[in-house]
Motif scaffolding. Sequence first.
Motif, PDB file in Angstrom:
ATOM      1  N   GLY A 172     -37.063  31.642  -6.607  1.00  0.00           N
ATOM      2  CA  GLY A 172     -37.770  32.837  -6.168  1.00  0.00           C
ATOM      3  C   GLY A 172     -38.240  33.779  -7.252  1.00  0.00           C
ATOM      4  O   GLY A 172     -38.591  34.926  -6.941  1.00  0.00           O
ATOM      5  N   VAL A 173     -38.275  33.347  -8.516  1.00  0.00           N
ATOM      6  CA  VAL A 173     -38.731  34.245  -9.576  1.00  0.00           C
ATOM      7  C   VAL A 173     -39.890  33.573 -10.325  1.00  0.00           C
ATOM      8  O   VAL A 173     -40.882  33.181  -9.715  1.00  0.00           O
ATOM      9  N   HIS A 174     -39.811  33.430 -11.643  1.00  0.00           N
ATOM     10  CA  HIS A 174     -40.917  32.865 -12.399  1.00  0.00           C
ATOM     11  C   HIS A 174     -40.378  32.259 -13.684  1.00  0.00           C
ATOM     12  O   HIS A 174     -39.269  32.561 -14.115  1.00  0.00           O
ATOM     13  N   GLY A 175     -41.204  31.394 -14.294  1.00  0.00           N
ATOM     14  CA  GLY A 175     -40.844  30.795 -15.566  1.00  0.00           C
ATOM     15  C   GLY A 175     -40.181  29.443 -15.394  1.00  0.00           C
ATOM     16  O   GLY A 175     -40.043  28.922 -14.281  1.00  0.00           O
ATOM     17  N   ALA A 176     -39.781  28.855 -16.523  1.00  0.00           N
ATOM     18  CA  ALA A 176     -39.188  27.523 -16.524  1.00  0.00           C
ATOM     19  C   ALA A 176     -38.388  27.344 -17.798  1.00  0.00           C
ATOM     20  O   ALA A 176     -38.458  28.176 -18.717  1.00  0.00           O
ATOM     21  N   ALA A 177     -37.652  26.257 -17.859  1.00  0.00           N
ATOM     22  CA  ALA A 177     -36.921  25.933 -19.079  1.00  0.00           C
ATOM     23  C   ALA A 177     -36.836  24.431 -19.226  1.00  0.00           C
ATOM     24  O   ALA A 177     -36.722  23.694 -18.241  1.00  0.00           O
ATOM     25  N   VAL A 178     -36.904  23.980 -20.470  1.00  0.00           N
ATOM     26  CA  VAL A 178     -36.572  22.591 -20.801  1.00  0.00           C
ATOM     27  C   VAL A 178     -35.143  22.608 -21.298  1.00  0.00           C
ATOM     28  O   VAL A 178     -34.801  23.359 -22.225  1.00  0.00           O
ATOM     29  N   VAL A 179     -34.285  21.801 -20.677  1.00  0.00           N
ATOM     30  CA  VAL A 179     -32.875  21.787 -21.054  1.00  0.00           C
ATOM     31  C   VAL A 179     -32.498  20.414 -21.570  1.00  0.00           C
ATOM     32  O   VAL A 179     -33.052  19.396 -21.146  1.00  0.00           O
ATOM     33  N   GLY A 180     -31.549  20.399 -22.515  1.00  0.00           N
ATOM     34  CA  GLY A 180     -31.102  19.142 -23.108  1.00  0.00           C
ATOM     35  C   GLY A 180     -30.322  19.412 -24.380  1.00  0.00           C
ATOM     36  O   GLY A 180     -29.787  20.517 -24.573  1.00  0.00           O
ATOM     37  N   PRO A 181     -30.284  18.459 -25.280  1.00  0.00           N
ATOM     38  CA  PRO A 181     -29.553  18.643 -26.538  1.00  0.00           C
ATOM     39  C   PRO A 181     -30.138  19.778 -27.372  1.00  0.00           C
ATOM     40  O   PRO A 181     -31.338  20.085 -27.277  1.00  0.00           O
ATOM     41  N   ALA A 182     -29.315  20.373 -28.222  1.00  0.00           N
ATOM     42  CA  ALA A 182     -29.791  21.458 -29.088  1.00  0.00           C
ATOM     43  C   ALA A 182     -30.921  20.982 -29.984  1.00  0.00           C
ATOM     44  O   ALA A 182     -31.866  21.738 -30.269  1.00  0.00           O
ATOM     45  N   LEU A 183     -30.851  19.737 -30.415  1.00  0.00           N
ATOM     46  CA  LEU A 183     -31.883  19.192 -31.279  1.00  0.00           C
ATOM     47  C   LEU A 183     -33.242  19.168 -30.576  1.00  0.00           C
ATOM     48  O   LEU A 183     -34.287  19.361 -31.219  1.00  0.00           O
ATOM     49  N   LEU A 184     -33.235  18.957 -29.265  1.00  0.00           N
ATOM     50  CA  LEU A 184     -34.481  18.944 -28.500  1.00  0.00           C
ATOM     51  C   LEU A 184     -35.138  20.319 -28.532  1.00  0.00           C
ATOM     52  O   LEU A 184     -36.363  20.431 -28.729  1.00  0.00           O
ATOM     53  N   SER A 185     -34.372  21.375 -28.330  1.00  0.00           N
ATOM     54  CA  SER A 185     -34.942  22.727 -28.367  1.00  0.00           C
ATOM     55  C   SER A 185     -35.556  23.024 -29.727  1.00  0.00           C
ATOM     56  O   SER A 185     -36.665  23.588 -29.816  1.00  0.00           O
ATOM     57  N   GLN A 186     -34.863  22.654 -30.793  1.00  0.00           N
ATOM     58  CA  GLN A 186     -35.405  22.882 -32.121  1.00  0.00           C
ATOM     59  C   GLN A 186     -36.701  22.105 -32.337  1.00  0.00           C
ATOM     60  O   GLN A 186     -37.642  22.589 -32.968  1.00  0.00           O
ATOM     61  N   TYR A 187     -36.755  20.906 -31.795  1.00  0.00           N
ATOM     62  CA  TYR A 187     -37.971  20.098 -31.891  1.00  0.00           C
ATOM     63  C   TYR A 187     -39.130  20.789 -31.179  1.00  0.00           C
ATOM     64  O   TYR A 187     -40.236  20.913 -31.726  1.00  0.00           O
ATOM     65  N   LEU A 188     -38.895  21.241 -29.941  1.00  0.00           N
ATOM     66  CA  LEU A 188     -39.963  21.869 -29.164  1.00  0.00           C
ATOM     67  C   LEU A 188     -40.433  23.169 -29.799  1.00  0.00           C
ATOM     68  O   LEU A 188     -41.626  23.497 -29.747  1.00  0.00           O
ATOM     69  N   ILE A 189     -39.524  23.922 -30.389  1.00  0.00           N
ATOM     70  CA  ILE A 189     -39.911  25.145 -31.090  1.00  0.00           C
ATOM     71  C   ILE A 189     -40.899  24.832 -32.210  1.00  0.00           C
ATOM     72  O   ILE A 189     -41.802  25.624 -32.518  1.00  0.00           O
ATOM     73  N   ASN A 190     -40.774  23.663 -32.788  1.00  0.00           N
ATOM     74  CA  ASN A 190     -41.631  23.278 -33.902  1.00  0.00           C
ATOM     75  C   ASN A 190     -42.890  22.520 -33.500  1.00  0.00           C
ATOM     76  O   ASN A 190     -43.893  22.555 -34.228  1.00  0.00           O
ATOM     77  N   PHE A 191     -42.877  21.852 -32.335  1.00  0.00           N
ATOM     78  CA  PHE A 191     -43.977  20.948 -32.016  1.00  0.00           C
ATOM     79  C   PHE A 191     -44.673  21.217 -30.682  1.00  0.00           C
ATOM     80  O   PHE A 191     -45.784  20.726 -30.472  1.00  0.00           O
ATOM     81  N   ALA A 192     -44.061  21.935 -29.774  1.00  0.00           N
ATOM     82  CA  ALA A 192     -44.660  22.132 -28.445  1.00  0.00           C
ATOM     83  C   ALA A 192     -45.664  23.275 -28.494  1.00  0.00           C
ATOM     84  O   ALA A 192     -45.310  24.456 -28.556  1.00  0.00           O
ATOM     85  N   ARG A 193     -46.949  22.943 -28.435  1.00  0.00           N
ATOM     86  CA  ARG A 193     -48.002  23.946 -28.616  1.00  0.00           C
ATOM     87  C   ARG A 193     -48.010  24.980 -27.487  1.00  0.00           C
ATOM     88  O   ARG A 193     -48.348  26.144 -27.720  1.00  0.00           O
ATOM     89  N   SER A 194     -47.630  24.572 -26.278  1.00  0.00           N
ATOM     90  CA  SER A 194     -47.607  25.530 -25.162  1.00  0.00           C
ATOM     91  C   SER A 194     -46.461  26.523 -25.286  1.00  0.00           C
ATOM     92  O   SER A 194     -46.436  27.527 -24.567  1.00  0.00           O
ATOM     93  N   PHE A 195     -45.531  26.278 -26.191  1.00  0.00           N
ATOM     94  CA  PHE A 195     -44.490  27.248 -26.523  1.00  0.00           C
ATOM     95  C   PHE A 195     -44.911  28.085 -27.736  1.00  0.00           C
ATOM     96  O   PHE A 195     -44.781  29.315 -27.737  1.00  0.00           O
ATOM     97  N   ILE A 196     -45.446  27.419 -28.746  1.00  0.00           N
ATOM     98  CA  ILE A 196     -45.742  28.075 -30.022  1.00  0.00           C
ATOM     99  C   ILE A 196     -46.855  29.114 -29.885  1.00  0.00           C
ATOM    100  O   ILE A 196     -46.763  30.216 -30.430  1.00  0.00           O
ATOM    101  N   TYR A 197     -47.904  28.755 -29.133  1.00  0.00           N
ATOM    102  CA  TYR A 197     -49.136  29.545 -29.179  1.00  0.00           C
ATOM    103  C   TYR A 197     -49.368  30.396 -27.938  1.00  0.00           C
ATOM    104  O   TYR A 197     -50.512  30.690 -27.595  1.00  0.00           O
TER     105      TYR A 197
END
Length: 379
Positions: A231-256
């Motif tokens: 009932g609110v908004h937003g989303a999250a990708v969950v998984g290993p800590a290494l995955l989050s660090q990867y997405l911070i560096n490579f996921a353009r829809s997060f970076i930009y």
Amino acid sequence: MQADFLSDRLEKRQQSGLSRQLKVAGTLIDFCSNDYLGLARSTALKNAIRHLDDAHPAALTGATGSRLLAGHTQLADEVEQELAMFYHTESALVFNSGYDANIGLLASLPQRGDTLITDELIHASMIDGARLSYATRLRFRHNDLTDLEQQLQQPRTGQAFVAVESVYSMDGDLAPLTDIVKLCDQYHAFLLVDEAHATGVFGPQGEGLVVALGLQERVLARVHTFGKALGVHGAAVVGPALLSQYLINFARSFIYTTALPPHSLLAMQAAHRFVQQHREPQQLIQAHIRNFQALIQEYLPDTHWTDSQSPIQCLIIPGNETCRQAALTAQQAGFDIRAILSPTVPAGQERIRICLHAFNTPAELQALIHILQQASQFN
């Protein structure tokens, strides 16, 4: 300059009977929205969000920038830590929407030389993410384990990824996740699961189907969206800590993109705390699913429904116009249900899509079944 080509394209869409229009929700009984637990209309949740807002008086109105610039806050860290604990994993990375999360995940994780294998019925956001990837893309027939195994057996040089939904939005059926995980383990592939329609509904506290089946350690990435059952908004990708660090560096829809504002983060936090403290909505929706299917067996035994164990129940009525007229019959009787037409679904698989909610009453379920008896006569 006149953009006549826009009119031409819109006219063709209109002539095909597939023109889309924005429509303000009216006063019909809601069997359409994704508000499965009724939290979007919950006064208690609204008060909980307001209470958290009041407890953060120094919070800015807006995020002021992307997470990698000025938009990262201690609050974002705190919320992501809570989400990771809730979803039984190491880390969570917040995205602005489920669409952004799927775009970022599927476009960045499989690289050139890798293979991305997707169920043929994955959501448009996953399809768009896959299109942005340079990986080789293969498809397997919906929930067909034999076909999936054949795709996994194809020669490859890089990593293999399999992308599925846990609950499919147009059929309401569940992916055979336990068997898919076994195949991924056997063929050394990484599994990505979109939990959009399972979040809040499945799992001990609404953690999704992966946690309900105890598979969280064997799935690389899960996408949880908060604009449906929570009932609110937003989303999250969950998984290993290494995955989050990867997405911070490579996921353009997060970076930009500009980060979500503090109010949205607090709403996420409040919603997850709420479902942990209030189990009744989840229990109610599961009871409604059982009751609705029993009513189908009693009153509509000869109709064709998708094989759903979720709040999404679909009555197949082939033909766009026939299906549209059946939905109109229900709407005129006061029920907000919608026709899903081809090409959104394959020709011949047009259906009335019904979403059950914790706030629907047994009397409303019974009345809807009687209206569907009339609507099914169009089939």
